[in-house]
Design a protein around this motif. Structure first.
Motif, mmCIF file in Angstrom:
data_model
loop_
_atom_site.group_PDB
_atom_site.id
_atom_site.type_symbol
_atom_site.label_atom_id
_atom_site.label_comp_id
_atom_site.label_asym_id
_atom_site.label_seq_id
_atom_site.Cartn_x
_atom_site.Cartn_y
_atom_site.Cartn_z
ATOM 1 N N ILE A 63 0.857 -1.185 0.000
ATOM 2 C CA ILE A 63 0.000 0.000 0.000
ATOM 3 C C ILE A 63 0.895 1.237 0.000
ATOM 4 O O ILE A 63 1.738 1.400 0.882
ATOM 5 N N PRO A 64 0.739 2.121 -0.995
ATOM 6 C CA PRO A 64 1.601 3.300 -1.051
ATOM 7 C C PRO A 64 1.196 4.336 -0.010
ATOM 8 O O PRO A 64 0.091 4.307 0.521
ATOM 9 N N GLY A 65 2.121 5.252 0.266
ATOM 10 C CA GLY A 65 1.814 6.327 1.200
ATOM 11 C C GLY A 65 2.631 6.226 2.469
ATOM 12 O O GLY A 65 3.486 5.359 2.623
ATOM 13 N N CYS A 66 2.339 7.125 3.396
ATOM 14 C CA CYS A 66 3.068 7.222 4.656
ATOM 15 C C CYS A 66 2.276 6.627 5.809
ATOM 16 O O CYS A 66 1.047 6.552 5.775
ATOM 17 N N ALA A 67 3.010 6.260 6.857
ATOM 18 C CA ALA A 67 2.393 5.611 8.013
ATOM 19 C C ALA A 67 1.370 6.502 8.698
ATOM 20 O O ALA A 67 0.362 6.022 9.219
ATOM 21 N N GLY A 68 1.596 7.809 8.712
ATOM 22 C CA GLY A 68 0.680 8.705 9.398
ATOM 23 C C GLY A 68 -0.702 8.759 8.785
ATOM 24 O O GLY A 68 -1.664 9.155 9.453
ATOM 25 N N ALA A 69 -0.810 8.364 7.519
ATOM 26 C CA ALA A 69 -2.123 8.387 6.864
ATOM 27 C C ALA A 69 -2.955 7.159 7.194
ATOM 28 O O ALA A 69 -4.178 7.178 7.005
ATOM 29 N N THR A 70 -2.326 6.103 7.682
ATOM 30 C CA THR A 70 -3.066 4.845 7.848
ATOM 31 C C THR A 70 -4.157 4.915 8.911
ATOM 32 O O THR A 70 -5.240 4.349 8.697
ATOM 33 N N PRO A 71 -3.965 5.600 10.051
ATOM 34 C CA PRO A 71 -5.100 5.731 10.973
ATOM 35 C C PRO A 71 -6.189 6.663 10.444
ATOM 36 O O PRO A 71 -7.371 6.476 10.756
ATOM 37 N N VAL A 72 -5.787 7.668 9.667
ATOM 38 C CA VAL A 72 -6.757 8.625 9.133
ATOM 39 C C VAL A 72 -7.754 7.907 8.232
ATOM 40 O O VAL A 72 -8.966 8.101 8.309
ATOM 41 N N GLN A 73 -7.228 7.039 7.383
ATOM 42 C CA GLN A 73 -8.034 6.330 6.402
ATOM 43 C C GLN A 73 -8.545 4.998 6.925
ATOM 44 O O GLN A 73 -9.410 4.377 6.308
ATOM 45 N N ASN A 74 -8.026 4.562 8.070
ATOM 46 C CA ASN A 74 -8.229 3.187 8.531
ATOM 47 C C ASN A 74 -7.977 2.233 7.361
ATOM 48 O O ASN A 74 -8.854 1.488 6.913
ATOM 49 N N VAL A 75 -6.745 2.296 6.888
ATOM 50 C CA VAL A 75 -6.331 1.526 5.718
ATOM 51 C C VAL A 75 -6.595 0.040 5.958
ATOM 52 O O VAL A 75 -6.408 -0.480 7.066
ATOM 53 N N GLY A 76 -7.031 -0.629 4.915
ATOM 54 C CA GLY A 76 -7.280 -2.065 5.016
ATOM 55 C C GLY A 76 -7.096 -2.756 3.685
ATOM 56 O O GLY A 76 -7.240 -2.149 2.629
ATOM 57 N N ALA A 77 -6.755 -4.040 3.747
ATOM 58 C CA ALA A 77 -6.614 -4.856 2.540
ATOM 59 C C ALA A 77 -6.492 -6.313 2.941
ATOM 60 O O ALA A 77 -5.941 -6.642 4.000
ATOM 61 N N TYR A 78 -7.037 -7.177 2.105
ATOM 62 C CA TYR A 78 -6.885 -8.623 2.260
ATOM 63 C C TYR A 78 -7.233 -9.099 3.677
ATOM 64 O O TYR A 78 -6.536 -9.912 4.280
ATOM 65 N N GLY A 79 -8.327 -8.549 4.198
ATOM 66 C CA GLY A 79 -8.874 -9.042 5.453
ATOM 67 C C GLY A 79 -8.327 -8.409 6.715
ATOM 68 O O GLY A 79 -8.713 -8.814 7.821
ATOM 69 N N VAL A 80 -7.436 -7.426 6.584
ATOM 70 C CA VAL A 80 -6.845 -6.768 7.756
ATOM 71 C C VAL A 80 -7.057 -5.266 7.626
ATOM 72 O O VAL A 80 -6.920 -4.696 6.546
ATOM 73 N N GLU A 81 -7.395 -4.623 8.744
ATOM 74 C CA GLU A 81 -7.511 -3.169 8.798
ATOM 75 C C GLU A 81 -6.595 -2.632 9.886
ATOM 76 O O GLU A 81 -6.272 -3.331 10.862
ATOM 77 N N VAL A 82 -6.190 -1.382 9.722
ATOM 78 C CA VAL A 82 -5.364 -0.726 10.730
ATOM 79 C C VAL A 82 -6.031 -0.775 12.095
ATOM 80 O O VAL A 82 -5.365 -0.944 13.127
ATOM 81 N N SER A 83 -7.348 -0.654 12.128
ATOM 82 C CA SER A 83 -8.067 -0.674 13.407
ATOM 83 C C SER A 83 -7.875 -1.984 14.168
ATOM 84 O O SER A 83 -8.053 -2.016 15.390
ATOM 85 N N ASP A 84 -7.499 -3.067 13.470
ATOM 86 C CA ASP A 84 -7.250 -4.346 14.139
ATOM 87 C C ASP A 84 -5.980 -4.302 14.975
ATOM 88 O O ASP A 84 -5.817 -5.111 15.904
ATOM 89 N N LEU A 85 -5.071 -3.386 14.643
ATOM 90 C CA LEU A 85 -3.717 -3.417 15.201
ATOM 91 C C LEU A 85 -3.314 -2.125 15.913
ATOM 92 O O LEU A 85 -2.397 -2.132 16.726
ATOM 93 N N LEU A 86 -3.989 -1.043 15.604
ATOM 94 C CA LEU A 86 -3.601 0.257 16.144
ATOM 95 C C LEU A 86 -3.878 0.342 17.645
ATOM 96 O O LEU A 86 -4.967 0.002 18.104
ATOM 97 N N VAL A 87 -2.890 0.813 18.377
ATOM 98 C CA VAL A 87 -3.027 1.035 19.830
ATOM 99 C C VAL A 87 -3.405 2.486 20.094
ATOM 100 O O VAL A 87 -4.359 2.774 20.821
ATOM 101 N N ASP A 88 -2.655 3.406 19.509
ATOM 102 C CA ASP A 88 -2.925 4.824 19.692
ATOM 103 C C ASP A 88 -2.156 5.622 18.648
ATOM 104 O O ASP A 88 -1.346 5.087 17.892
ATOM 105 N N ALA A 89 -2.409 6.913 18.613
ATOM 106 C CA ALA A 89 -1.719 7.822 17.702
ATOM 107 C C ALA A 89 -1.354 9.092 18.441
ATOM 108 O O ALA A 89 -2.115 9.565 19.300
ATOM 109 N N THR A 90 -0.195 9.624 18.123
ATOM 110 C CA THR A 90 0.212 10.925 18.642
ATOM 111 C C THR A 90 -0.318 11.973 17.676
ATOM 112 O O THR A 90 0.000 11.941 16.480
ATOM 113 N N VAL A 91 -1.142 12.876 18.184
ATOM 114 C CA VAL A 91 -1.912 13.780 17.324
ATOM 115 C C VAL A 91 -1.715 15.225 17.748
ATOM 116 O O VAL A 91 -1.741 15.553 18.942
ATOM 117 N N LEU A 92 -1.517 16.095 16.748
ATOM 118 C CA LEU A 92 -1.500 17.535 16.976
ATOM 119 C C LEU A 92 -2.900 18.077 16.743
ATOM 120 O O LEU A 92 -3.483 17.887 15.673
#
Length: 353
Positions: free
Chosen positions: A114-143
């Motif tokens: 998946i192209p792009g940067c890591a910081g975009a993955t929680p924003v989009q809740n990126v997912g593919a092939y049965g896995v989503e970021v929400s399955d693995l994300l613990v937290d994000a440091t946010v401004l």
């Protein structure tokens, strides 16, 4: 250091869009925060740019400051629960996935390629092939731009849903870093996606070596033109341009009736946790009479020749032509099946359907 009138097409995977009035390259968290605060203090429009893989920029560009996230690096902390992986927002996502697999960690491998940067993955809740970021994300440091404060936000508070979050489509919050909970046994997440299971020759639910899952996912994505390649115009896209629509059962039944009346193959559908149905956008597009390569080999912007969800720039296109094609595809599906497709990429400024 800031530069002026920078062509944004050079910073997006679509390779489309006009210039930014001002570009600031931010190499770490502090630089990102400082650049954003400076832009906010001046009152000028602000666009935060990562890998440019999920972005549609208008032909006349962006009349404001673009802050490009160029913070890099990740760290792994192992504990009794497995591993906690923290990554800077500007880190290339697939570089991170490859590193996690090589370090014997499991969980991210199905998100390979998946192209792009890591910081975009929680924003989009990126997912593919049965896995989503929400399955693995613990937290994000946010401004938080409204308060100027930097805070650690638990994943549960980010409003993560199907290809969305509370951050997406809003300008208030910017992800500076993210943390993921991974396994340490070198095995993948359970293989849930049927196509991937067939490729790996395993039953759904089985875990396989993470490296094997990564290789299989990359192979599948390359076959669909979904791995960036400078020489391959089928990869000059924003990935999947439309999300899979989630509809009520009555709408799904009506779609099935209309598809059958056209003597077409059924549209792939998946039940959702809330009792609705997710329909394959690619299948809807195809059943509506939009083939791969539409509208033809001479078009400067056209549907990928390998995947109907990708709208591609063949090297001489414009954003206006891309949006016209997107409207054409969307309207054909709505006319045929009564379902209105929603774009997945972020449409900047004057770029709109």
């Amino acid at each position: 250091m800031p530069t002026t009138t920078v062509p944004l097409a050079d910073l997006t995977t679509l390779r489309l869009g006009g210039p930014a009035r001002r570009l600031v390259r931010a190499a770490d968290r502090d630089a990102i925060v400082d650049a954003v605060r400076e832009a906010d203090a001046s009152g000028e429009p602000l666009l935060v740019l990562g890998g440019g893989s999920n972005l549609v920029v208008p032909d006349d560009g962006f009349d404001g400051t673009v802050v490009r996230l160029e913070s890099r690096g990740h760290a792994v902390t192992r504990d009794d629960e497995g591993a906690l992986l923290e990554v800077e927002a500007g880190e290339d996502w697939d570089t991170l996935v490859a590193a996690s697999v090589s370090e014997g960690l499991g969980g991210l491998e199905c998100l390979s390629g998946i192209p792009g940067c890591a910081g975009a993955t929680p924003v989009q809740n990126v997912g593919a092939y049965g896995v989503e970021v929400s399955d693995l994300l613990v937290d994000a440091t946010v401004l938080d731009r409204a308060t100027g404060e930097v805070a650690l936000v638990p994943a549960a508070d980010l409003g993560l849903g199907y290809r969305t979050s509370r951050i997406k489509g809003r300008d208030r919050e910017i992800v500076l870093a993210a943390r993921f909970r991974l396994t340490t046994d070198g095995l993948s997440a359970p293989v849930r996606y049927a196509e991937l299971a067939r490729t790996l020759d395993v039953e759904p639910g089985v875990r396989v070596p993470a490296a094997d899952a990564r290789d299989a996912v990359l192979g599948l994505r390359r076959g669909k033109g979904m791995v960036l390649d400078e020489t391959d115009h089928d990869t000059w896209s924003a990935g999947s341009f439309f999300t899979n629509p989630v509809v009520g059962n009555d709408v799904a039944d009506e779609v099935a009736r209309r598809v059958a009346a056209l003597d077409q193959r059924p549209v792939t559908a998946w039940p959702t946790d809330d009792g609705r149905v997710k329909l394959s956008a690619a299948a809807l597009i195809e059943r509506a009479g939009v083939p791969r390569g539409h509208p033809g080999p001479d078009a400067p912007v056209r549907v990928s020749t390998r995947h109907t969800l990708a709208l591609t720039n063949r090297g001489g296109g414009t954003t206006s032509q891309l949006l016209a094609l997107a409207r054409d595809v969307r309207d054909r599906v709505e006319t045929a099946f009564g379902v209105r497709l929603v774009p997945e990429p972020v449409l900047v400024g004057g770029a709109a359907l």
